[in-house]
Design a protein around this motif. Structure first.
Motif, short mmCIF file in Angstrom:
data_model
loop_
_atom_site.label_atom_id
_atom_site.label_comp_id
_atom_site.label_asym_id
_atom_site.label_seq_id
_atom_site.Cartn_x
_atom_site.Cartn_y
_atom_site.Cartn_z
N ARG A 60 14.14 -1.50 -27.52
CA ARG A 60 13.63 -0.20 -27.07
C ARG A 60 13.54 -0.27 -25.56
NH1 ARG A 60 10.87 2.20 -31.50
NH2 ARG A 60 10.17 0.30 -32.51
N PRO A 61 14.37 0.49 -24.85
CA PRO A 61 14.34 0.40 -23.38
C PRO A 61 12.95 0.68 -22.86
CG PRO A 61 15.54 2.35 -24.13
CD PRO A 61 15.28 1.51 -25.33
N SER A 62 12.48 -0.11 -21.94
CA SER A 62 11.14 0.07 -21.38
C SER A 62 11.12 1.29 -20.48
CB SER A 62 10.74 -1.15 -20.58
OG SER A 62 9.72 -0.82 -19.68
N GLN A 63 10.33 2.28 -20.89
CA GLN A 63 10.21 3.47 -20.05
C GLN A 63 9.52 3.14 -18.74
OE1 GLN A 63 11.72 6.27 -20.48
NE2 GLN A 63 12.52 5.47 -22.41
N VAL A 64 8.75 2.08 -18.75
CA VAL A 64 8.07 1.71 -17.52
C VAL A 64 9.09 1.29 -16.47
CG1 VAL A 64 6.39 0.17 -16.49
CG2 VAL A 64 6.02 1.01 -18.80
N LEU B 121 8.09 10.42 -32.32
CA LEU B 121 7.02 10.32 -31.34
C LEU B 121 6.47 8.91 -31.25
CD1 LEU B 121 5.20 13.67 -32.10
CD2 LEU B 121 6.50 13.07 -30.06
N ASP B 123 8.03 6.23 -31.93
CA ASP B 123 9.06 5.46 -31.21
C ASP B 123 8.91 5.63 -29.70
OD1 ASP B 123 10.30 4.28 -33.31
OD2 ASP B 123 12.29 5.09 -32.86
N GLN B 124 8.86 6.87 -29.28
CA GLN B 124 8.72 7.17 -27.86
C GLN B 124 7.50 6.49 -27.26
OE1 GLN B 124 10.12 11.78 -27.99
NE2 GLN B 124 8.52 11.25 -26.52
N GLN B 126 5.98 3.90 -28.25
CA GLN B 126 6.17 2.45 -28.12
C GLN B 126 7.05 2.14 -26.92
OE1 GLN B 126 6.85 1.96 -32.65
NE2 GLN B 126 6.37 -0.07 -31.89
N ALA B 127 8.07 2.98 -26.71
CA ALA B 127 8.94 2.78 -25.55
C ALA B 127 8.14 2.93 -24.26
CB ALA B 127 10.10 3.76 -25.57
N ARG B 128 7.12 3.76 -24.30
CA ARG B 128 6.27 3.94 -23.13
C ARG B 128 5.22 2.85 -23.00
NH1 ARG B 128 7.18 8.18 -20.10
NH2 ARG B 128 8.06 10.07 -21.04
#
Lengths: 349, 349
Positions: A60-64, B121, B123-124, B126-128
């Motif tokens: 899961r690409p890190s949004q950070v 959501l 998923d998102q 967790q990516a965040r």
DNA sequence: GTGAAAGCGCTAACAA
DNA sequence: TTGTTAGCGCTTTCAC
């Protein structure tokens, strides 16, 4: 940050893990995963390989990291005074949904009605690099909002606005609503009308009061400041102000409440004083909630289009993000509607 | 990410700007600003200089960069099916407030009642890199929740739970509530009792139905599945199921609704059929909202302690973040309370 | 007391 | 068609 001492987030697999697993470089992996295979003419084999590795590793690409690199967080901030209040949660909902639709995530903050907290929260949100901000201000100070806007942050204020401001604002047409309410009462023969008002100093309260005064003036009826009471939008406040008005001015034939809770308080006061609605006392209030239809005496109300307040705010910040400029039109008034029910009657002759 | 194409966030002044302005290195500036001056024995002059420069430049440390470096985002996620529903917004509020108190910011997401959206959501979030998650699941699937938990994410599910699950869950004591309701009706002599139920397959609905059956069984009254109708928590559903039950089984003397909207629908149906409450028909519902007191016939209800649901959830995720382990006790039942009002009467003899 | 340097995970110019 | 490199803004060893 008090959150300092806690345990760190468990590391997920990273892009370089995926790259390694697929036997390619990080850049190639990045490109493959971001749908740039075409553009960079990456071989189908490589692309598939990368995608499979990613899948297998639960990547899961890190949004950070992404946010830091791209200088874009995809975050939108919302600040409300009380999320438990259906009025604000309805607004929050519309904004949240609109945000999600636009690929943004919403950070929601509750100021608890304190300007100080509101300032802090807006600071925090800026530190988190939200890309836009919708705020329902507590309503008494606005410099921090103006400040955030000047730093280039798309911001819109909802509900408790500021007159003559450069802020982008959306609010109901409180003036027209109050006039509508008063006209209905006048048409029914009422002349001595009590007003249960909300938080003084906020634009909704002030505009509604102005509407009261102007309508009376037009009808040639003197405005009696004695007939205005209250300082909050709560049930308690409504109860006490209603009791006060009804006892000091027993000639009152109608009450205009500025919120549903205020009106509930008035109901309680009226029933304690043995006044029947609408035979002895007419009652009218701002704000419409589904429940009023099921009341003993269904309430006549001035309904705000709450979802539309939220949607419009969302639209305005979105446009600002896209164009990079604040809209020309600053003040957005949303129409209100008179919902005629049983609580207003002819004045007893 | 559809948000891709938009304009980038205006750059704020950075730590190195501050450092430059103060004539020191970034490391020194960082230490001075983070209150580590003591520890590193930074001279008072330098410290003040740095702080002044920061102040002057309006420096706000980037939480994005900080998060990346520290591997901690200070973010907590909340997912609810409908933020406009007072039940969920009350929960969201408690969690948000608790989060802010603990130095976290809350990302709030609205699944709109769709499991698919709920998955996306989560998923998102967790990516965040949210550090914990409170979710009010749509209530029909739970594998994605279990998955997130296994990845080490502190997660608690609220309201619509799953039986025999390893998930940490907090929900009202639906079984006890339904028993309380049925007992009251039995005590008042009712024997033919209709049930307006919520979304089938969700634990609240199932447990409440179980409570109905068990109470009847104990009283030696046969359970008639014909008397159960409905499939949603909405007013519409309540109206239609009530009409259906009241026409097909005119011998009904009481209705147990599983939600306030269901009960409102029942009121409408009853009044259309010329049935007076409570003389001709007793009505009782799950969930308590402030408004029911002001109804024509104040509703007797089973009140959930909604704020407590939120607070408990917040407490449970917080503890998990601190200890790093899920709590031993998985299922947390919050007591409910019978609020006796006017809508339940003796069965007409 | 302070600074230099590395690195968090990612993307994009530039090179090959 | 792919890899190397630099850098987003911050904290933190390690070195002086």
């Amino acid at each position: 940050m008090p959150a300092q001492k806690l345990k760190k987030t468990r590391a997920n697999s990273t892009l370089s893990d995926v790259a390694k697993a697929a036997g390619v470089s990080a850049s190639t992996a990045s490109r493959a995963l971001n749908g740039l295979a075409q553009k960079y003419r990456i071989s189908e084999t490589t692309e598939r390989l990368v995608k499979e590795s990613a899948e297998r590793l639960g990547f899961r690409p890190s949004q950070v990291a992404r946010s830091l690199r791209l200088q874009r967080t995809g975050l939108l901030g919302i600040v409300v005074p009380d999320l438990a209040n259906p009025f604000f949660s309805a607004i929050a909902r519309e904004v949240t949904v609109a945000a999600e639709l636009g690929g943004f995530s919403a950070i929601l903050a509750d100021s608890g009605g304190s300007v100080k907290k509101e300032r802090e929260l807006i600071d925090q949100l800026q530190a988190r690099h939200v890309e836009s901000l919708v705020v329902c201000p507590v309503g008494l100070e606005f410099d921090h909002l103006a400040g955030a806007m000047q730093r280039g942050l798309p911001l819109v204020a909802v509900d408790r606005c500021q007159a003559n401001s450069s802020l982008v604002q959306v609010t109901s047409d409180h003036l027209a609503g109050a006039k509508l309410a008063m006209q209905l009462l006048l048409e029914n023969g009422h002349r001595r009308i009590g007003v249960l008002q909300g938080l003084p100093g906020t634009l909704p309260t002030e505009l509604r009061r102005q509407g009261v005064r102007e309508t009376l003036a037009q009808a040639g009826i003197p405005f009696d400041p004695q007939l205005v009471a209250g300082d909050q939008f709560s049930e308690q406040a409504g109860y006490h102000s209603a009791r006060e008005l009804l006892t000091t001015s027993p000639d009152l034939t109608a009450l205009f409440a500025m919120s549903t809770p205020n009106a509930f308080g008035a109901c309680r006061a009226a029933s304690e004083l043995g006044l029947r609605i609408p035979q002895d006392l007419s009652l009218l209030c701002f704000d419409d909630v589904a429940f009023v239809e099921f009341m003993k005496v269904p309430l006549t109300t001035i309904a705000q289009d709450v979802p539309e307040l939220g949607r419009r705010a969302a639209k305005l910040v979105t446009e600002q993000m896209q164009t990079g400029n604040p809209p020309r039109k600053k003040m957005h008034k949303i129409p209100v509607k008179l919902m005629s029910r049983a609580s207003v009657g002819k004045v007893p002759s």
